[in-house]
Motif scaffolding. Structure first.
Motif, PDB file in Angstrom:
ATOM      1  N   GLN A 193      -3.774  10.715  -7.116  1.00 35.92           N
ATOM      2  CA  GLN A 193      -3.236  11.455  -8.254  1.00 35.92           C
ATOM      3  C   GLN A 193      -4.165  11.168  -9.441  1.00 35.92           C
ATOM      4  N   SER A 233      -1.967   2.753  -9.036  1.00 37.00           N
ATOM      5  CA  SER A 233      -1.140   3.402  -8.017  1.00 37.00           C
ATOM      6  C   SER A 233      -1.481   4.881  -7.919  1.00 37.00           C
ATOM      7  N   TYR A 234      -1.635   5.529  -9.066  1.00 32.92           N
ATOM      8  CA  TYR A 234      -2.042   6.939  -9.070  1.00 32.92           C
ATOM      9  C   TYR A 234      -3.416   7.099  -8.427  1.00 32.92           C
ATOM     10  N   TYR A 235      -4.342   6.229  -8.774  1.00 34.18           N
ATOM     11  CA  TYR A 235      -5.701   6.296  -8.226  1.00 34.18           C
ATOM     12  C   TYR A 235      -5.672   6.199  -6.699  1.00 34.18           C
ATOM     13  N   HIS A 236      -4.963   5.221  -6.183  1.00 35.44           N
ATOM     14  CA  HIS A 236      -4.936   4.998  -4.736  1.00 35.44           C
ATOM     15  C   HIS A 236      -4.121   6.045  -3.987  1.00 35.44           C
ATOM     16  N   SER A 237      -3.259   6.773  -4.693  1.00 38.62           N
ATOM     17  CA  SER A 237      -2.512   7.848  -4.037  1.00 38.62           C
ATOM     18  C   SER A 237      -3.123   9.212  -4.373  1.00 38.62           C
ATOM     19  N   ALA A 262       4.255   3.998  -7.903  1.00 38.38           N
ATOM     20  CA  ALA A 262       4.132   4.881  -9.066  1.00 38.38           C
ATOM     21  C   ALA A 262       5.501   5.383  -9.522  1.00 38.38           C
ATOM     22  N   ARG A 263       6.393   5.672  -8.580  1.00 37.67           N
ATOM     23  CA  ARG A 263       7.739   6.129  -8.965  1.00 37.67           C
ATOM     24  C   ARG A 263       8.481   5.045  -9.741  1.00 37.67           C
ATOM     25  N   LYS A 277       0.804  -1.225   0.000  1.00 35.36           N
ATOM     26  CA  LYS A 277       0.000   0.000   0.000  1.00 35.36           C
ATOM     27  C   LYS A 277       0.841   1.281   0.000  1.00 35.36           C
ATOM     28  N   ASP A 278       2.071   1.174  -0.504  1.00 32.84           N
ATOM     29  CA  ASP A 278       2.906   2.353  -0.713  1.00 32.84           C
ATOM     30  C   ASP A 278       2.751   2.726  -2.182  1.00 32.84           C
ATOM     31  N   PHE A 279       1.599   3.307  -2.483  1.00 32.13           N
ATOM     32  CA  PHE A 279       1.212   3.559  -3.859  1.00 32.13           C
ATOM     33  C   PHE A 279       2.080   4.611  -4.534  1.00 32.13           C
ATOM     34  N   ALA A 280       2.530   5.601  -3.785  1.00 29.77           N
ATOM     35  CA  ALA A 280       3.393   6.632  -4.367  1.00 29.77           C
ATOM     36  C   ALA A 280       4.732   6.031  -4.793  1.00 29.77           C
TER      37      ALA A 280
END
Length: 115
Positions: free
Chosen positions: A60, A54-58, A31-32, A25-28
């Motif tokens: 973005q 990942s963008y959705y869950h963070s 995404a990187r 759950k470290d979505f950011a």
């Protein structure tokens, strides 16, 4: 920002790393890792879809929308990408625009309204 860790390794190693970040759950962070991977293999749907998620869950959402639109443009019958695009648009307060994507996603998944 130093991105060496996120860009290090083969595409397969970065894919695994991104999945581990996503599962944790470290979505950011996912995404990187995925951003560079998608640039390297733009034709592959798997990394792009996980990047969108990942963008959705963070939160973005604009970035998620951009990635999902690429997937839907390439494969208009990808029901999960359509569903995600609809949900992303809903979260942005664009319910009317989301409605058509959600209806198409339901139809593609075989979920029809009972008459």
């Amino acid at each position: 920002m130093d991105t060496t860790y996120y860009d290090h390794g083969t595409p397969a190693e970065r894919w695994e790393r991104a999945q581990m970040f996503f599962d944790a759950k470290d979505f950011a962070a996912a995404a990187r890792v995925l951003g560079g991977l998608v640039e390297e293999v733009p034709e592959q749907t798997g990394p792009r879809l996980l990047l969108a998620r990942s963008y959705y869950h963070s939160a973005q959402l604009r970035r998620a929308e951009t990635e999902l639109r690429v997937i839907v443009e390439r494969d208009p019958v990808d029901h999960y990408a359509r569903l995600m695009l609809g949900r992303t648009l809903e979260r942005q307060g664009r319910g009317e625009e989301a409605e058509s994507h959600l209806r198409i996603a339901s139809a593609l998944a075989g979920e029809f309204e009972q008459v």
